[in-house]
Design an enzyme around this catalytic site. Sequence first.
Site, PDB file in Angstrom:
ATOM      1  N   GLY A 209       0.811  -1.207   0.000  1.00 50.58           N
ATOM      2  CA  GLY A 209       0.000   0.000   0.000  1.00 50.58           C
ATOM      3  C   GLY A 209       0.844   1.255   0.000  1.00 50.58           C
ATOM      4  N   THR A 210       0.187   2.386   0.207  1.00 44.56           N
ATOM      5  CA  THR A 210       0.851   3.687   0.133  1.00 44.56           C
ATOM      6  C   THR A 210       1.445   4.093   1.475  1.00 44.56           C
ATOM      7  OG1 THR A 210      -1.131   4.937   0.706  1.00 44.56           O
ATOM      8  CG2 THR A 210      -0.808   4.402  -1.625  1.00 44.56           C
ATOM      9  N   PRO A 212       1.147   7.145   3.083  1.00 44.59           N
ATOM     10  CA  PRO A 212       0.215   7.832   3.987  1.00 44.59           C
ATOM     11  C   PRO A 212      -0.768   6.903   4.692  1.00 44.59           C
ATOM     12  CG  PRO A 212       0.463   9.066   1.945  1.00 44.59           C
ATOM     13  CD  PRO A 212       1.180   7.761   1.745  1.00 44.59           C
ATOM     14  N   GLY A 215       1.940   2.889   5.468  1.00 48.12           N
ATOM     15  CA  GLY A 215       3.247   3.250   6.010  1.00 48.12           C
ATOM     16  C   GLY A 215       3.136   3.960   7.341  1.00 48.12           C
ATOM     17  N   GLU A 253      18.075   5.670   5.453  1.00 51.22           N
ATOM     18  CA  GLU A 253      19.012   5.786   4.332  1.00 51.22           C
ATOM     19  C   GLU A 253      18.318   6.618   3.270  1.00 51.22           C
ATOM     20  OE1 GLU A 253      20.866   5.976   1.231  1.00 51.22           O
ATOM     21  OE2 GLU A 253      19.910   4.068   0.764  1.00 51.22           O
ATOM     22  N   CYS A 287      20.512   5.884  -5.475  1.00 50.75           N
ATOM     23  CA  CYS A 287      20.909   6.957  -4.557  1.00 50.75           C
ATOM     24  C   CYS A 287      22.395   7.253  -4.637  1.00 50.75           C
ATOM     25  CB  CYS A 287      20.510   6.603  -3.128  1.00 50.75           C
ATOM     26  SG  CYS A 287      21.246   5.069  -2.515  1.00 50.75           S
TER      27      CYS A 287
END
Length: 487
Positions: A209-210, A212, A215, A253, A287
């Site tokens: 899921g997302t 907001p 998470g 990270e 990254c």
Amino acid sequence: MAGTNALLMLENFIDGKFLPCSSYIDSYDPSTGEVYCRVPNSGKDEIEAAVKAAREAFPSWSSRSPQERSRVLNQVADLLEQSLEEFAQAESKDQGKTLALARTMDIPRSVQNFRFFASSSLHHTSECTQMDHLGCMHYTVRAPVGVAGLISPWNLPLYLLTWKIAPAMAAGNTVIAKPSELTSVTAWMLCKLLDKAGVPPGVVNIVFGTGPRVGEALVSHPEVPLISFTGSQPTAERITQLSAPHCKKLSLELGGKNPAIIFEDANLDECIPATVRSSFANQGEICLCTSRIFVQKSIYSEFLKRFVEATRKWKVGIPSDPLVSIGALISKAHLEKVRSYVKRALAEGAQIWCGEGVDKLSLPARNQAGYFMLPTVITDIKDESCCMTEEIFGPVTCVVPFDSEEEVIERANNVKYGLAATVWSSNVGRVHRVAKKLQSGLVWTNCWLIRELNLPFGGMKSSGIGREGAKDSYDFFTEIKTITVKH
């Protein structure tokens, strides 16, 4: 699970079982721009179920010997390796990266993550000191923390998910993982291997899921004492806010604005292909990618000419094409964001040498709506420009000249990030000297992305909190206790 209307339907994996969700979100194939998968839109209820399962599984899993846990991790690695091609195909389709990269980097490294931590977990030692004048001995022990909340990004989906799951499991924790909703397929496929490998129900739970919704539910849950996150700085700030009332252990990270420093005595035959790779590998969506290239003035013109020529040889196209070096970016929104940086650079008076707005991108009809972008090289840009200070996370890099060693160190450090850097020079004394002065958690000299998993990985400044690697990951996923015995 089987597809519905040709769409792949994912399900959450909680307590060893695949469970449907009440609502779903669309996931797109980046190479076509078409919906091909539906991902659970999980929330608090799913997190509650996962926490319950993880807490119930913790006493048994944590009481197993390191050798027993190691055997299970090695079995996961074996099964994953046996399915390498299937996972590579899925990762390429889901993320947009080239199939060649998924085959040679993402999935092999995911296998290695399980094998590495299966081995390293067997070799940790504790400290012991004596105070003979008081008749006391002191020693330390480490114990797993409990339920580990793990949140992984979309750029290296299985690679970075397993980099968190493996050490958490090896240390005796149980896990609730949330992959990115943009790239959930290989995490879902991994769930199918866990039972075969002998992972008990509840030890690994994966909830999709997302940020907001699911998470935040994970991060704010009072019975999840530890959060390991890889992703953006704004999300990390939100995680910190939600975690603070519970004093959770955090590993963050985050991003980078990584410089390459190329001195006049650099071996350009090695430096140029390596710097093209460090700038544009995985569409620049790593990254650790190079987005600022500082070149000493005496070789600037030669370097730029050869660098642009080498960049133009990197073919952009269908990820499954073995001749393609750059696949599709993750989403339409991200593609537009990356393009916006090039537009802003032009508005500031910069010059575009190749790529966006300069060269023509040719794609098959089916891929015209895909999220593709040519590798782009920018010059004549100020250090204060957004292209030189903000993380773009796409196939865009800036090349600028410098005069002296002292000058370039100051300019390289003049950003809020401090994740990685590369230094190119044949002067051994110089590379040691410069590496020590750069504000970066990792510095490569005359190479890029050569990793030793025993050593710390992580950044300085706004690039994160904490380190990952054999000892660092073990320390993070355990709590230390000092015991004193008077005899």
